[in-house]
Enzyme design. Sequence first.
Site, PDB file in Angstrom:
ATOM      1  N   GLY A   8       0.872  -1.180   0.000  1.00  0.00           N
ATOM      2  CA  GLY A   8       0.000   0.000   0.000  1.00  0.00           C
ATOM      3  C   GLY A   8       0.904   1.224   0.000  1.00  0.00           C
ATOM      4  O   GLY A   8       1.549   1.522   1.011  1.00  0.00           O
ATOM      5  N   ALA A   9       0.971   1.901  -1.143  1.00  0.00           N
ATOM      6  CA  ALA A   9       1.840   3.084  -1.241  1.00  0.00           C
ATOM      7  C   ALA A   9       1.000   4.357  -1.219  1.00  0.00           C
ATOM      8  O   ALA A   9       1.334   5.351  -1.849  1.00  0.00           O
ATOM      9  CB  ALA A   9       2.686   3.006  -2.506  1.00  0.00           C
ATOM     10  N   GLY A  13       1.280   4.499   3.675  1.00  0.00           N
ATOM     11  CA  GLY A  13       2.396   3.677   3.198  1.00  0.00           C
ATOM     12  C   GLY A  13       3.573   4.532   2.753  1.00  0.00           C
ATOM     13  O   GLY A  13       4.719   4.313   3.174  1.00  0.00           O
ATOM     14  N   ARG A  87     -14.861   2.254  11.397  1.00  0.00           N
ATOM     15  CA  ARG A  87     -13.762   1.423  10.884  1.00  0.00           C
ATOM     16  C   ARG A  87     -14.297   0.057  10.456  1.00  0.00           C
ATOM     17  O   ARG A  87     -13.815  -0.544   9.503  1.00  0.00           O
ATOM     18  CB  ARG A  87     -12.686   1.265  11.963  1.00  0.00           C
ATOM     19  CG  ARG A  87     -11.973   2.586  12.296  1.00  0.00           C
ATOM     20  CD  ARG A  87     -10.994   2.397  13.438  1.00  0.00           C
ATOM     21  NE  ARG A  87     -10.259   3.611  13.773  1.00  0.00           N
ATOM     22  CZ  ARG A  87     -10.667   4.506  14.671  1.00  0.00           C
ATOM     23  NH1 ARG A  87     -11.819   4.346  15.309  1.00  0.00           N
ATOM     24  NH2 ARG A  87      -9.919   5.564  14.934  1.00  0.00           N
ATOM     25  N   ASN A  94     -11.619  -4.697   2.838  1.00  0.00           N
ATOM     26  CA  ASN A  94     -10.214  -4.764   3.241  1.00  0.00           C
ATOM     27  C   ASN A  94      -9.746  -6.183   3.558  1.00  0.00           C
ATOM     28  O   ASN A  94      -8.554  -6.483   3.474  1.00  0.00           O
ATOM     29  CB  ASN A  94      -9.959  -3.809   4.413  1.00  0.00           C
ATOM     30  CG  ASN A  94      -9.910  -2.361   3.933  1.00  0.00           C
ATOM     31  OD1 ASN A  94      -9.931  -2.105   2.735  1.00  0.00           O
ATOM     32  ND2 ASN A  94      -9.843  -1.422   4.857  1.00  0.00           N
ATOM     33  N   ASN A 119      -7.477  -0.990   8.482  1.00  0.00           N
ATOM     34  CA  ASN A 119      -8.674  -1.080   9.331  1.00  0.00           C
ATOM     35  C   ASN A 119      -9.710  -2.041   8.761  1.00  0.00           C
ATOM     36  O   ASN A 119      -9.742  -2.244   7.543  1.00  0.00           O
ATOM     37  CB  ASN A 119      -9.319   0.315   9.440  1.00  0.00           C
ATOM     38  CG  ASN A 119      -8.731   1.122  10.582  1.00  0.00           C
ATOM     39  OD1 ASN A 119      -8.385   0.570  11.614  1.00  0.00           O
ATOM     40  ND2 ASN A 119      -8.631   2.425  10.385  1.00  0.00           N
ATOM     41  N   HIS A 174      -9.048  -0.837  18.485  1.00  0.00           N
ATOM     42  CA  HIS A 174      -8.854   0.435  17.776  1.00  0.00           C
ATOM     43  C   HIS A 174     -10.197   0.895  17.211  1.00  0.00           C
ATOM     44  O   HIS A 174     -10.443   0.896  16.028  1.00  0.00           O
ATOM     45  CB  HIS A 174      -7.829   0.253  16.654  1.00  0.00           C
ATOM     46  CG  HIS A 174      -7.473   1.530  15.969  1.00  0.00           C
ATOM     47  ND1 HIS A 174      -7.021   2.642  16.642  1.00  0.00           N
ATOM     48  CD2 HIS A 174      -7.493   1.886  14.657  1.00  0.00           C
ATOM     49  CE1 HIS A 174      -6.786   3.613  15.767  1.00  0.00           C
ATOM     50  NE2 HIS A 174      -7.082   3.179  14.559  1.00  0.00           N
TER      51      HIS A 174
END
Length: 307
Positions: A8-9, A13, A87, A94, A119, A174
């Site tokens: 993940g850029a 990231g 989230r 995800n 998340n 979280h």
Amino acid sequence: MPKVTIVGAGQTGATTAHWIAERELADVVLVDVVEGMPQGKGLDLAQAMPIIGSDAQVLGANDYGPSAGSDLVIITAGLPRKPGMSRDDLLEANSKIVRAAVEQSLAVSPEAILVILTNPLDAMAYLAMKVGGLPRQRVIGQAGILDSARMRTFVAAELNVSVQNVHCYVLGGHGDEMVPLTRASNVAGVPLAEVLPADRLAAIVDRTRKGGGEIVGLLKTGSAFYAPSAALAQMAEAILLDRHLIVPASAYLEGEYGQRGIFFGVPTQLGRKGLEKIIEVRLSEEEAQALQVSAAKVREAIEALKF
Ligand code: TXD
């Protein structure tokens, strides 16, 4: 130099790559599915190194070939929240992304330690451990350093003291049910309750819990990334430099804090082997109850996982 892959850029990231390369902690490989983007960011970051004076190598790719033999894999791939989303709303989309990231990164870096950011964090860390078939030492989720840093920022501003004097511990999942441990938090060793009036402390606790949402509401097109990536870089440093650093992070519990079979934010000790230890602190009745509520939320998300 050790090698770190960041999957993940995007916002977190790329910014994590920035901190890690700047501090010469490791060579960095950014992997992302968007064509050209990780290569472009990698090249741009690499060209910043002569100016900064770092010999870390940075490289972007759309496949995992260049990431082979990484010591550490940081997974930030996935969708971020939009205003109004929780989230947990990100769970389904995800899960698929994290699953692919774990399988493909471990295929070329079988010894790597995984640090997860995506998340819903605790559920994604659980998924990563199960999909990877890894022992709990090798999978850690980032949440607590960030949540604690938010609280530290608010306390330092309120008291006009250096952030370095403020120590806060936020445990639990979280999510907005996270548990700021005010009794264990202090300013230069003095408990928070002795230096802050109860109403101000309560306001800080509330703002900390909603800290992620506050930034999502302001940015509108994404979520926080400077502080989350700084937290990832601190974990990377603790692991790569074998610091035995104690920080709050999400770890797989096997009975600690009365919980079993979930990832949950607890004080952890991090070093070259990953999770070295979970530290159990004594809790007040109220704190223990708040953690139960938070754990139930995390369990719900984990039970909703399909894999
Ligand atoms: O404290 C925490 N745990 C968090 C969590 C703090 C901040 C952000 N947090 C979560 O991390 C957030 O809710 C998201 O789920 C992730 C990533 O957040 P970021 O802000 O970096 O999102 P971006 O900028 O959208 O970047 C995500 C990148 C994007 O470039 C996608 O193209 C890429 O992920 N992506 C993938 N990369 C590799 N492989 C696959 N399959 C893939 N799918 C998407």
